[in-house]
Write a protein that holds these residues in place. Sequence first.
Motif, short mmCIF file in Angstrom:
data_model
loop_
_atom_site.label_atom_id
_atom_site.label_comp_id
_atom_site.label_asym_id
_atom_site.label_seq_id
_atom_site.Cartn_x
_atom_site.Cartn_y
_atom_site.Cartn_z
N LEU A 1 0.83 -1.21 0.00
CA LEU A 1 0.00 0.00 0.00
C LEU A 1 0.86 1.26 0.00
N LEU A 2 1.88 1.27 0.82
CA LEU A 2 2.76 2.43 0.89
C LEU A 2 3.50 2.67 -0.43
N VAL A 3 3.97 1.61 -1.05
CA VAL A 3 4.72 1.74 -2.30
C VAL A 3 3.80 2.18 -3.43
N SER A 4 2.56 1.67 -3.44
CA SER A 4 1.64 2.01 -4.53
C SER A 4 1.19 3.47 -4.46
N ARG A 5 1.27 4.10 -3.30
CA ARG A 5 0.87 5.49 -3.15
C ARG A 5 1.87 6.45 -3.79
N ARG A 6 3.08 6.04 -3.94
CA ARG A 6 4.13 6.91 -4.49
C ARG A 6 4.01 6.97 -5.95
#
Length: 105
Positions: A100-105
């Motif tokens: 989730l964190l990586v996909s937000r970037r």
Amino acid sequence: MADNNTFNADKEQLLDEVRNVLNNTEELLASAGDNGSEKARELHLKLQNNLKLAKDRLLDAEKAALARAKEAAKVTDQYVHTHPWKAIGLAAAVAFLLGLLVSRR
């Protein structure tokens, strides 16, 4: 997890810097030689003793850190073998959150 890795990297950097300072001090002390007055020789001897003590303490700290790391790895291994499904679930949850964190970037 990233904070722990940052902490470990900072700790390793600090240990490297302390080693460099000790090595540089040892080189300076060796280059200064024993020429001079009695007080200079006494100071030289005290510096040598303090340098040896600092190196011994650094070595002890490294050994203690290694022992703690080995113990933590052993405990983690035992936990994973005792509770494999909990470990798999935790790993999946962490992977999901990281995704989730990586996909937000």
